[in-house]
Design a protein around this motif. Structure first.
Motif, mmCIF file in Angstrom:
data_model
loop_
_atom_site.group_PDB
_atom_site.id
_atom_site.type_symbol
_atom_site.label_atom_id
_atom_site.label_comp_id
_atom_site.label_asym_id
_atom_site.label_seq_id
_atom_site.Cartn_x
_atom_site.Cartn_y
_atom_site.Cartn_z
ATOM 1 N N LYS A 198 0.838 -1.186 0.000
ATOM 2 C CA LYS A 198 0.000 0.000 0.000
ATOM 3 C C LYS A 198 0.882 1.247 0.000
ATOM 4 N N THR A 199 0.642 2.161 -0.927
ATOM 5 C CA THR A 199 1.445 3.385 -1.022
ATOM 6 C C THR A 199 0.625 4.653 -0.805
ATOM 7 N N LEU A 253 3.378 7.541 -0.483
ATOM 8 C CA LEU A 253 4.555 7.426 0.370
ATOM 9 C C LEU A 253 5.313 6.135 0.074
ATOM 10 N N TYR A 254 6.643 6.255 0.031
ATOM 11 C CA TYR A 254 7.492 5.115 -0.289
ATOM 12 C C TYR A 254 8.660 5.040 0.681
ATOM 13 N N ARG A 255 9.103 3.815 0.927
ATOM 14 C CA ARG A 255 10.350 3.613 1.649
ATOM 15 C C ARG A 255 11.528 3.993 0.745
ATOM 16 N N GLN A 277 5.123 -0.978 3.773
ATOM 17 C CA GLN A 277 4.687 0.385 3.520
ATOM 18 C C GLN A 277 5.517 1.376 4.324
ATOM 19 N N ALA A 278 5.420 2.633 3.940
ATOM 20 C CA ALA A 278 6.317 3.668 4.472
ATOM 21 C C ALA A 278 5.746 4.389 5.694
ATOM 22 N N GLY A 284 9.455 9.716 6.654
ATOM 23 C CA GLY A 284 8.977 11.045 6.305
ATOM 24 C C GLY A 284 7.480 11.206 6.190
ATOM 25 N N ALA A 285 6.692 10.230 6.638
ATOM 26 C CA ALA A 285 5.235 10.343 6.517
ATOM 27 C C ALA A 285 4.705 11.550 7.296
#
Length: 376
Positions: free
Chosen positions: A2-3, A14-16, A26-27, A58-59
């Motif tokens: 899930k992004t 959001l991405y790692r 997920q990030a 950074g979320a």
């Protein structure tokens, strides 16, 4: 994977970091969502200054950057890169990125914290907050409920001030605190302890791995490092406090050394510990990076590696895979990668897939650890 993080009729992608096509992780987590939900109900004045500590990818920083001035402080070079990338993907305003060795901004209106994994790093941050913040500035921390023990809350009360907690939500809990304790403890950046059997004293910044004593794996590795490297170039990948590099420098007076870690605390610690050996007659570098991104191929004779098997709170083997592949890339033909790991991790199989079945051998082993040599 899930992004899309969707809250309050707004969606972030959001991405790692590094972004991988087959990533299943997920990030962000429910703790990030809990903090966002809570802060959005506070009706903060637009443009307020939010300081975010230990934002994993950074979320939080990305979410709040639209309406507030954000300073993100993390010990992780990867977290910095992830935050920068996620801000760009979502076309968000720029924020200020700092390490947790930097000073807390004095003009913060709100502090958000992902509680760090080690108590020493937590105490360092709490003591810094107590020295810097006014007593009316709220500090809101989050972690999995099972990780917030009574001892954790006592650290908040001792080093920061009045502390309460929320109800659990999706297995996470918030911690509310203010910088108002009566007798604050000073923030001490460096701890120092000797390793007499190897003639060294190690300095350790707050978040360095095994910063309070020599770990068993490193102790075993120290007894099996090469002493015949001459003027070779060696690289310590995932260097921690630099203990392996210090020993290698002792054994090989003409050796050039590069230490690499994604932790700013680790890089700063290694730099301090190698200072006595940086005589100007050989090159010593300490670099924060994601493994060996950007390093030249065929440029080193020896790589040392003690791979981590977790990223943030998640157990994973992708870091070891990347370290082994990157090590092969930077080694000259005939160069050697020396790896230590717990026996159950099965690094021999991974190394044989990267270097070739007949290029890997055991250097030493005991009941818990094995040291492997892979030759390019």
């Amino acid at each position: 994977m899930k992004t899309e993080l969707t809250l309050f009729e707004r969606t972030l992608f959001l991405y790692r970091y590094p972004k991988r096509s087959n990533d299943t992780l997920q990030a962000w987590d429910a703790g990030d969502e809990y903090l966002i939900n809570h802060v959005e109900q506070l009706s903060l004045t637009k443009g307020s200054h939010i300081v975010v500590l230990n934002d994993h990818f950074g979320a939080l920083s990305t979410w709040f950057s639209r309406d507030y001035r954000v300073t993100m402080m993390s010990d992780s070079w990867i977290a910095h890169q992830a935050t920068h990338a996620n801000l760009e993907v979502n076309q968000c305003p720029k924020i200020t990125l700092c390490s947790t060795l930097d000073s807390i901004p004095k003009d913060a209106d709100l502090v958000l914290m992902q509680i760090p994994r080690t108590n020493r790093h937590l105490v360092w941050q709490l003591a810094q907050l107590r020295e810097t913040l006014s007593p009316n500035i709220p500090v809101i921390a989050v972690n999995k409920a099972k990780e917030i023990h009574s001892s954790t809350l006592k650290l908040f009360e001792k080093h920061l001030g009045d502390t309460t907690t929320s109800l659990a939500w999706k297995k996470h809990r918030l911690v509310f605190s203010f910088a108002n304790c009566d007798t604050p403890s000073p923030a001490v950046a460096i701890t120092e302890w000797p390793v007499p059997q190897h003639g060294m004293t190690l300095k350790n910044y707050p978040n360095v791995y095994s910063g309070e004593g020599l770990d068993q794996g490193a102790s075993f590795f120290l007894d099996h490092l090469p002493d015949n490297l001459g003027h070779a170039r060696a690289l310590d990948l995932g260097c921690g406090n630099g203990v392996l590099s210090v020993k290698l420098a002792q054994l090989n007076p003409a050796l050039s050394l590069t230490c690499v870690d994604e932790s700013f605390s680790a890089v700063a610690s290694a730099r301090e510990n190698l200072r006595p050996y940086d005589t100007g007659e050989r090159q010593i570098e300490c670099i924060a990076n994601n493994c060996l991104d950007g390093f030249d191929a065929d440029s080193y004779d020896v790589v040392l590696c003690n791979p981590p098997f977790h990223q943030q709170q998640t157990i994973t083997d992708h870091i070891a895979w990347q370290m082994f592949c990157d090590a092969k890339h930077v080694l000259r033909v005939g160069g050697q990668l020396l790896v230590i790991g717990n026996r159950h991790l099965g690094y021999d199989g991974k190394l044989k897939r990267v270097f070739g079945k007949h290029q890997v051998k055991v250097i030493a082993s005991n009941k818990k650890f094995v040291i492997l040599q892979a030759t390019k």
